[in-house]
Design an enzyme around this catalytic site. Structure first.
Site, PDB file in Angstrom:
ATOM      1  N   THR A 236       0.939  -1.165   0.041  1.00  0.00           N
ATOM      2  CA  THR A 236      -0.101   0.035  -0.170  1.00  0.00           C
ATOM      3  C   THR A 236       0.875   1.148  -0.164  1.00  0.00           C
ATOM      4  O   THR A 236       0.246   2.340  -0.687  1.00  0.00           O
ATOM      5  CB  THR A 236      -0.888  -0.048   1.525  1.00  0.00           C
ATOM      6  OG1 THR A 236      -0.190   0.050   2.254  1.00  0.00           O
ATOM      7  CG2 THR A 236      -2.024  -1.122   1.390  1.00  0.00           C
ATOM      8  N   ASN A 237       2.134   1.258   0.560  1.00  0.00           N
ATOM      9  CA  ASN A 237       2.884   2.484   0.702  1.00  0.00           C
ATOM     10  C   ASN A 237       2.277   3.275   1.870  1.00  0.00           C
ATOM     11  O   ASN A 237       2.564   4.210   1.948  1.00  0.00           O
ATOM     12  CB  ASN A 237       3.034   3.277  -0.481  1.00  0.00           C
ATOM     13  CG  ASN A 237       4.525   4.244  -0.067  1.00  0.00           C
ATOM     14  OD1 ASN A 237       5.505   3.603   0.580  1.00  0.00           O
ATOM     15  ND2 ASN A 237       4.615   5.021  -0.813  1.00  0.00           N
ATOM     16  N   TRP A 238       1.490   2.848   2.677  1.00  0.00           N
ATOM     17  CA  TRP A 238       0.610   3.471   3.782  1.00  0.00           C
ATOM     18  C   TRP A 238       1.774   4.052   4.677  1.00  0.00           C
ATOM     19  O   TRP A 238       2.554   3.055   5.102  1.00  0.00           O
ATOM     20  CB  TRP A 238      -0.422   2.684   4.254  1.00  0.00           C
ATOM     21  CG  TRP A 238      -1.278   3.442   5.334  1.00  0.00           C
ATOM     22  CD1 TRP A 238      -2.386   3.832   4.923  1.00  0.00           C
ATOM     23  CD2 TRP A 238      -1.091   3.452   6.825  1.00  0.00           C
ATOM     24  NE1 TRP A 238      -2.913   4.550   6.342  1.00  0.00           N
ATOM     25  CE2 TRP A 238      -2.192   4.205   7.305  1.00  0.00           C
ATOM     26  CE3 TRP A 238      -0.167   3.004   7.535  1.00  0.00           C
ATOM     27  CZ2 TRP A 238      -2.391   4.370   8.809  1.00  0.00           C
ATOM     28  CZ3 TRP A 238      -0.195   3.365   8.979  1.00  0.00           C
ATOM     29  CH2 TRP A 238      -1.452   3.949   9.462  1.00  0.00           C
TER      30      TRP A 238
END
Length: 287
Positions: A236-238
């Site tokens: 996600t690269n959250w």
């Protein structure tokens, strides 16, 4: 303060059982930013509770927590996050060629399965440390997460071919100036060498054409996925640390659907979300 909103319905079709998010960061109170890094993300800190809500919303079951650049070489926050998340989490830490064996053993016992090379502004260990970190990771049976300006790929290919560890090229390769036939051919050669994986995550960080389609990244992402669906992982690269305002904050649902749309079929989706990351990061299969 950024509002990290969860908007919209669940993904259709739903993510498969055992889905692994291989690229996220988490920040707990009490761990200040270290000199040389980019600083902590805007308040409120994106902690374990906030990420669990994202997991429930998207249908994520397991997670790889990557050491944030804000904490540089201090893995204390990462270790605290791994304790907080428990068995569903694994970690990618920052080490050097001089990290003591006792510290490597402590990290390994805590759930760390990889080491990070980040050769962009704010990174704690860059390409100058690549071979030294690779040697230590190989000793531990860990993988490497490698990130650099992808337009250096052709020059770096000889070094990357010699890595001893399994490794993943982060963020679609981060081809800031775009990727042509030479770059995609180099990616295929490295994958075919047997040690490289390719991560779908954060297309917005390098796309020159922008969302929602990120059409320039889509071209080479689709080509690599068709060439080697057994070597694609997704993240996600959250919590999208580059976003400084609520209006600039991306929609995780839309990002997920866009990236997964670059996979050739549902079998490739199962591989990218479950089977491939299980192999690369050492998760046990979910029965």
């Amino acid at each position: 303060m950024i509002t990290r909103k969860l908007d919209g319905a669940a993904l259709v079709p739903a993510l498969p059982k055992g889905t692994i998010d291989t690229q996220m960061h988490m920040y707990l109170a009490g761990f200040p930013a270290r000199e040389g890094g980019p600083g902590l993300p805007p308040a409120p800190l994106p902690d374990a509770g906030a990420y669990r809500r994202v997991m429930r919303w998207l249908g994520i079951d397991r997670v790889v927590i990557t050491q944030g650049n804000a904490h540089q070489n201090d893995n204390g926050n990462l270790l605290a996050c791994l304790r907080e998340m428990g068995d569903v989490a694994r970690g990618v830490a920052v080490i050097s060629g001089a990290t003591p064996e006792a510290e490597l053993a402590r990290l390994d016992q805590a759930g760390v399965v990889g080491a990070r090379i980040m050769d962009l502004p704010g990174g704690a260990q860059g390409l100058s440390a690549l071979e030294a970190v690779d040697a230590r990771a190989a000793e531990m049976g860990w993988m490497l997460a490698v990130q650099f300006d992808g337009n250096r790929l052709l020059d770096l290919e000889p070094r990357l071919k010699m890595l001893k560890s399994r490794w993943v090229l982060d963020h679609h390769g981060k081809f800031f100036a775009g990727a042509g036939a030479d770059e995609t051919s180099a990616l295929k050669r490295l994958i075919d060498g047997g040690r490289m994986w390719y991560k779908f995550a954060g297309a917005y960080e390098s796309s020159r054409r922008g969302g929602p389609d990120f059409a320039d990244v889509a071209v080479y992402a689709r080509e690599i996925a068709a060439h080697a669906p057994e070597r694609i992982v997704w993240g996600t690269n959250w919590p999208h640390n580059a976003a400084r305002t609520t209006d600039a904050y991306p929609c995780d649902k839309a990002l997920c659907e866009t990236a997964l749309g670059w996979l050739p079929d549902l079998a490739a989706r199962q591989r990218a979300l479950v089977d491939n990351p299980q192999e690369l990061y050492g998760f046990a299969p979910i029965g």
